[in-house]
Design a protein around this motif. Structure first.
Motif, PDB file in Angstrom:
ATOM      1  N   GLY A 103       1.143  60.045  56.384  1.00 14.51           N
ATOM      2  CA  GLY A 103       1.618  58.680  56.161  1.00 14.51           C
ATOM      3  C   GLY A 103       1.645  58.396  54.678  1.00 14.51           C
ATOM      4  N   THR A 104       1.890  57.138  54.357  1.00 11.98           N
ATOM      5  CA  THR A 104       2.064  56.783  52.947  1.00 11.98           C
ATOM      6  C   THR A 104       0.743  56.378  52.278  1.00 11.98           C
ATOM      7  OG1 THR A 104       2.556  54.471  53.458  1.00 11.98           O
ATOM      8  CG2 THR A 104       4.412  56.001  53.402  1.00 11.98           C
ATOM      9  N   TYR A 105      -0.327  56.216  53.080  1.00  2.00           N
ATOM     10  CA  TYR A 105      -1.658  55.980  52.493  1.00  2.00           C
ATOM     11  C   TYR A 105      -2.148  57.336  51.985  1.00  2.00           C
ATOM     12  CZ  TYR A 105      -2.321  51.678  55.448  1.00  2.00           C
ATOM     13  OH  TYR A 105      -2.244  50.461  56.084  1.00  2.00           O
ATOM     14  N   ALA A 106      -1.592  57.800  50.891  1.00  4.98           N
ATOM     15  CA  ALA A 106      -1.818  59.181  50.460  1.00  4.98           C
ATOM     16  C   ALA A 106      -1.512  59.313  48.978  1.00  4.98           C
ATOM     17  CB  ALA A 106      -0.904  60.120  51.248  1.00  4.98           C
ATOM     18  N   GLU A 107      -2.084  60.342  48.376  1.00  4.49           N
ATOM     19  CA  GLU A 107      -1.763  60.597  46.963  1.00  4.49           C
ATOM     20  C   GLU A 107      -0.376  61.212  46.815  1.00  4.49           C
ATOM     21  OE1 GLU A 107      -6.191  61.345  45.072  1.00  4.49           O
ATOM     22  OE2 GLU A 107      -5.176  63.024  46.056  1.00  4.49           O
ATOM     23  N   GLN A 108       0.080  61.926  47.855  1.00  4.49           N
ATOM     24  CA  GLN A 108       1.380  62.592  47.780  1.00  4.49           C
ATOM     25  C   GLN A 108       2.080  62.520  49.129  1.00  4.49           C
ATOM     26  OE1 GLN A 108       1.679  66.354  46.013  1.00  4.49           O
ATOM     27  NE2 GLN A 108       0.321  65.839  44.304  1.00  4.49           N
ATOM     28  N   LEU A 109       3.383  62.793  49.081  1.00  3.81           N
ATOM     29  CA  LEU A 109       4.203  62.671  50.275  1.00  3.81           C
ATOM     30  C   LEU A 109       5.448  63.531  50.093  1.00  3.81           C
ATOM     31  CD1 LEU A 109       3.992  60.700  52.691  1.00  3.81           C
ATOM     32  CD2 LEU A 109       5.364  59.101  51.360  1.00  3.81           C
ATOM     33  N   VAL A 110       5.858  64.264  51.122  1.00  3.54           N
ATOM     34  CA  VAL A 110       7.153  64.967  51.087  1.00  3.54           C
ATOM     35  C   VAL A 110       8.078  64.258  52.066  1.00  3.54           C
ATOM     36  CG1 VAL A 110       8.377  67.118  51.594  1.00  3.54           C
ATOM     37  CG2 VAL A 110       6.171  67.180  50.408  1.00  3.54           C
ATOM     38  N   VAL A 111       9.241  63.813  51.576  1.00  2.00           N
ATOM     39  CA  VAL A 111      10.183  63.036  52.404  1.00  2.00           C
ATOM     40  C   VAL A 111      11.619  63.457  52.100  1.00  2.00           C
ATOM     41  CG1 VAL A 111       8.801  60.939  52.741  1.00  2.00           C
ATOM     42  CG2 VAL A 111      10.146  61.196  50.651  1.00  2.00           C
ATOM     43  N   PRO A 112      12.549  63.200  53.039  1.00  2.00           N
ATOM     44  CA  PRO A 112      13.970  63.465  52.729  1.00  2.00           C
ATOM     45  C   PRO A 112      14.427  62.598  51.551  1.00  2.00           C
ATOM     46  CG  PRO A 112      13.661  63.101  55.095  1.00  2.00           C
ATOM     47  CD  PRO A 112      12.362  62.735  54.427  1.00  2.00           C
ATOM     48  N   ALA A 113      15.155  63.195  50.633  1.00  2.00           N
ATOM     49  CA  ALA A 113      15.645  62.442  49.470  1.00  2.00           C
ATOM     50  C   ALA A 113      16.550  61.290  49.908  1.00  2.00           C
ATOM     51  CB  ALA A 113      16.398  63.376  48.526  1.00  2.00           C
ATOM     52  N   SER A 114      17.244  61.459  51.048  1.00  2.00           N
ATOM     53  CA  SER A 114      18.155  60.399  51.517  1.00  2.00           C
ATOM     54  C   SER A 114      17.406  59.161  52.005  1.00  2.00           C
ATOM     55  CB  SER A 114      19.056  60.931  52.636  1.00  2.00           C
ATOM     56  OG  SER A 114      18.253  61.426  53.693  1.00  2.00           O
ATOM     57  N   ASP A 115      16.080  59.279  52.196  1.00  2.00           N
ATOM     58  CA  ASP A 115      15.284  58.142  52.671  1.00  2.00           C
ATOM     59  C   ASP A 115      14.699  57.316  51.524  1.00  2.00           C
ATOM     60  OD1 ASP A 115      15.800  59.127  55.165  1.00  2.00           O
ATOM     61  OD2 ASP A 115      13.730  59.673  55.648  1.00  2.00           O
ATOM     62  N   VAL A 116      14.855  57.785  50.280  1.00  2.00           N
ATOM     63  CA  VAL A 116      14.281  57.039  49.155  1.00  2.00           C
ATOM     64  C   VAL A 116      15.391  56.414  48.326  1.00  2.00           C
ATOM     65  CG1 VAL A 116      12.313  58.620  49.083  1.00  2.00           C
ATOM     66  CG2 VAL A 116      14.184  58.916  47.444  1.00  2.00           C
ATOM     67  N   ALA A 117      14.990  55.416  47.534  1.00  2.00           N
ATOM     68  CA  ALA A 117      15.931  54.780  46.607  1.00  2.00           C
ATOM     69  C   ALA A 117      15.255  54.678  45.250  1.00  2.00           C
ATOM     70  CB  ALA A 117      16.306  53.387  47.111  1.00  2.00           C
ATOM     71  N   VAL A 118      16.073  54.702  44.218  1.00  2.00           N
ATOM     72  CA  VAL A 118      15.550  54.580  42.856  1.00  2.00           C
ATOM     73  C   VAL A 118      15.061  53.146  42.649  1.00  2.00           C
ATOM     74  CG1 VAL A 118      16.175  54.654  40.401  1.00  2.00           C
ATOM     75  CG2 VAL A 118      17.051  56.400  41.993  1.00  2.00           C
ATOM     76  N   VAL A 119      13.869  53.013  42.076  1.00  2.00           N
ATOM     77  CA  VAL A 119      13.330  51.689  41.750  1.00  2.00           C
ATOM     78  C   VAL A 119      13.929  51.251  40.419  1.00  2.00           C
ATOM     79  CG1 VAL A 119      11.235  50.386  41.206  1.00  2.00           C
ATOM     80  CG2 VAL A 119      11.194  52.137  43.004  1.00  2.00           C
ATOM     81  N   PRO A 120      14.586  50.076  40.397  1.00  2.18           N
ATOM     82  CA  PRO A 120      15.234  49.656  39.145  1.00  2.18           C
ATOM     83  C   PRO A 120      14.216  49.479  38.016  1.00  2.18           C
ATOM     84  CG  PRO A 120      15.796  48.162  40.962  1.00  2.18           C
ATOM     85  CD  PRO A 120      14.764  49.106  41.480  1.00  2.18           C
ATOM     86  N   ASP A 121      14.661  49.745  36.793  1.00  4.29           N
ATOM     87  CA  ASP A 121      13.815  49.482  35.622  1.00  4.29           C
ATOM     88  C   ASP A 121      13.358  48.029  35.691  1.00  4.29           C
ATOM     89  OD1 ASP A 121      14.304  52.006  34.749  1.00  4.29           O
ATOM     90  OD2 ASP A 121      15.869  51.420  33.318  1.00  4.29           O
ATOM     91  N   GLY A 122      12.123  47.805  35.344  1.00  2.26           N
ATOM     92  CA  GLY A 122      11.649  46.426  35.302  1.00  2.26           C
ATOM     93  C   GLY A 122      11.022  45.971  36.606  1.00  2.26           C
ATOM     94  N   LEU A 123      11.211  46.744  37.689  1.00  2.00           N
ATOM     95  CA  LEU A 123      10.542  46.390  38.953  1.00  2.00           C
ATOM     96  C   LEU A 123       9.285  47.257  39.072  1.00  2.00           C
ATOM     97  CD1 LEU A 123      10.653  44.656  41.531  1.00  2.00           C
ATOM     98  CD2 LEU A 123      11.860  46.542  42.647  1.00  2.00           C
ATOM     99  N   ASP A 124       8.162  46.585  39.119  1.00  2.00           N
ATOM    100  CA  ASP A 124       6.873  47.251  39.202  1.00  2.00           C
ATOM    101  C   ASP A 124       6.763  48.073  40.493  1.00  2.00           C
ATOM    102  OD1 ASP A 124       4.040  47.139  38.048  1.00  2.00           O
ATOM    103  OD2 ASP A 124       3.747  46.640  40.172  1.00  2.00           O
ATOM    104  N   LEU A 125       6.112  49.238  40.426  1.00  2.00           N
ATOM    105  CA  LEU A 125       5.998  50.077  41.628  1.00  2.00           C
ATOM    106  C   LEU A 125       5.161  49.408  42.714  1.00  2.00           C
ATOM    107  CD1 LEU A 125       5.642  53.702  40.156  1.00  2.00           C
ATOM    108  CD2 LEU A 125       7.643  52.663  41.251  1.00  2.00           C
TER     109      LEU A 125
END
Ligand SMILES: NC(=O)c1ccc[n+]([C@@H]2O[C@H](COP(=O)([O-])OP(=O)(O)OC[C@H]3O[C@@H](n4cnc5c(N)ncnc54)[C@H](OP(=O)(O)O)[C@@H]3O)[C@@H](O)[C@H]2O)c1
Length: 303
Positions: A103-125
């Motif tokens: 799950g995402t409660y983790a230090e690392q994660l392997v996921v399909p690239a198509s499932d992620v989106a780039v976080v815009p500059d200026g938006l805190d993680l």
């Protein structure tokens, strides 16, 4: 061996059953990325997983342990073949489905690239990590609602001060719906700040109801004859009646749709609410606090 820490349940039994364990680092395969997680939001579904609700429903059958957490934000640290994201790119994403050992409660994660989106500059993680699950759920609820049949048709959003409901209130207005938010009396200012009307006690007769408060039969009773009900419990929809179209959202990852939601969060068009940032080690205490209800904005875990 190279390992990372992650929170799991072996025998689900609520917060006390959550363990933090070490698991081996995996390399991304074709089309996948490995992300160093900076922030993971805590959502109501995580409490239900840790409590064994979905195990008892037969949705989860893990031989060893079940992973916790659905959404995340972090930085790409490795890419598999065929991926055009660079190492170092900040991304957010959703891991869908119940039956998984990670799950995402983790230090690392392997996921399909198509499932992620780039976080815009200026938006805190940290803020970005609160968007994927509930933003995508709301966008997909609005897809099920469709455009208002005639401009100004009346949509009631239950749980309008919640994560899903708050996004539906915002997004449905783009599709021609005249939106009223049903929420607690103390949430009136927040709901009105989203451009909606507000009620703490809804009467029946709405053209459509989006049921972010999971009122189920009570929510369906608020829909007028021939209207639309969109719930949040797929497979557990209340039986349809009076010519009402009854559906329920079953959120799925969608990197393109998520990118639009992150852009609109960065520009301030969509609400972004973080209640508190807490180290991963304190995950059990966070689950206990969320279980009490009444929290506005998300707890965010920092691994
Ligand atoms: N099917 C899917 O794909 C999917 C995806 C995501 C989420 N979900 C589900 O969607 C639901 C909402 O999630 P969420 O993250 O938005 O939860 P949330 O942030 O806790 O929001 C729920 C809101 O509803 C309010 N509420 C509850 N009963 C109410 C009532 N009778 N009148 C007015 N307001 C009421 C709550 O207020 P209080 O806190 O004061 O009670 C809270 O503000 C959860 O059941 C979640 O599991 C489903």
């Amino acid at each position: 061996m190279n390992t990372f820490r992650t929170a799991v349940v072996r025998t689900p039994g609520g917060p006390d059953s959550i363990e933090i364990i070490d698991v081996p680092v995996a390399e991304p395969g074709p089309g996948e990325v490995r992300v160093k997680v900076a922030a993971a939001a805590v959502n109501p579904v995580d409490l239900a997983v840790a409590g064994g609700f979905f195990h008892s429903m037969g949705f989860i059958d893990q031989p060893d342990h079940t992973g916790l957490g659905w959404d995340f934000a972090g930085t790409v640290v490795a890419v598999g073949p065929g991926v055009d994201l660079a190492v170092g790119t900040r991304v957010a994403g959703l891991v869908g489905g119940f039956d998984r050992d990670f799950g995402t409660y983790a230090e690392q994660l392997v996921v399909p690239a198509s499932d992620v989106a780039v976080v815009p500059d200026g938006l805190d993680l940290v803020v970005a990590s609160t968007v994927p699950l509930n933003g995508l759920t709301a966008a997909q609820i609005v897809d099920l609602l469709g455009d208002a049949p005639t401009d100004g048709n009346r949509l009631l959003v239950t749980g309008a001060a919640g994560a899903v409901g708050g996004y539906v209130v915002s997004l449905a207005q783009d599709r021609g719906w005249r939106v009223t938010g049903l929420a607690r009396a103390e949430d009136e200012e927040f709901v009105r700040s989203l451009g909606a009307d507000f009620t703490a006690h809804a009467e029946p007769g709405w053209d459509a109801v989006a049921d972010g408060a999971t009122l189920q039969e009570q929510g369906l009773a608020l829909v007028g004859d021939g209207g639309i009900f969109v719930g949040v419990r797929p497979g557990g929809e209340p039986p349809n009646q009076r010519g009402i179209t009854v559906t329920a959202v079953d959120v799925r990852p969608d990197g393109v749709q998520l990118g639009g939601l992150l852009d609109r969060t960065a520009s301030g068009e969509l609400p972004a609410r973080v209640h508190k940032v807490v180290p991963l080690d304190q995950v059990a205490d966070v689950h206990r606090a969320v279980a009490k209800g009444g929290i506005r904005g998300r707890y965010v875990l920092k691994p």
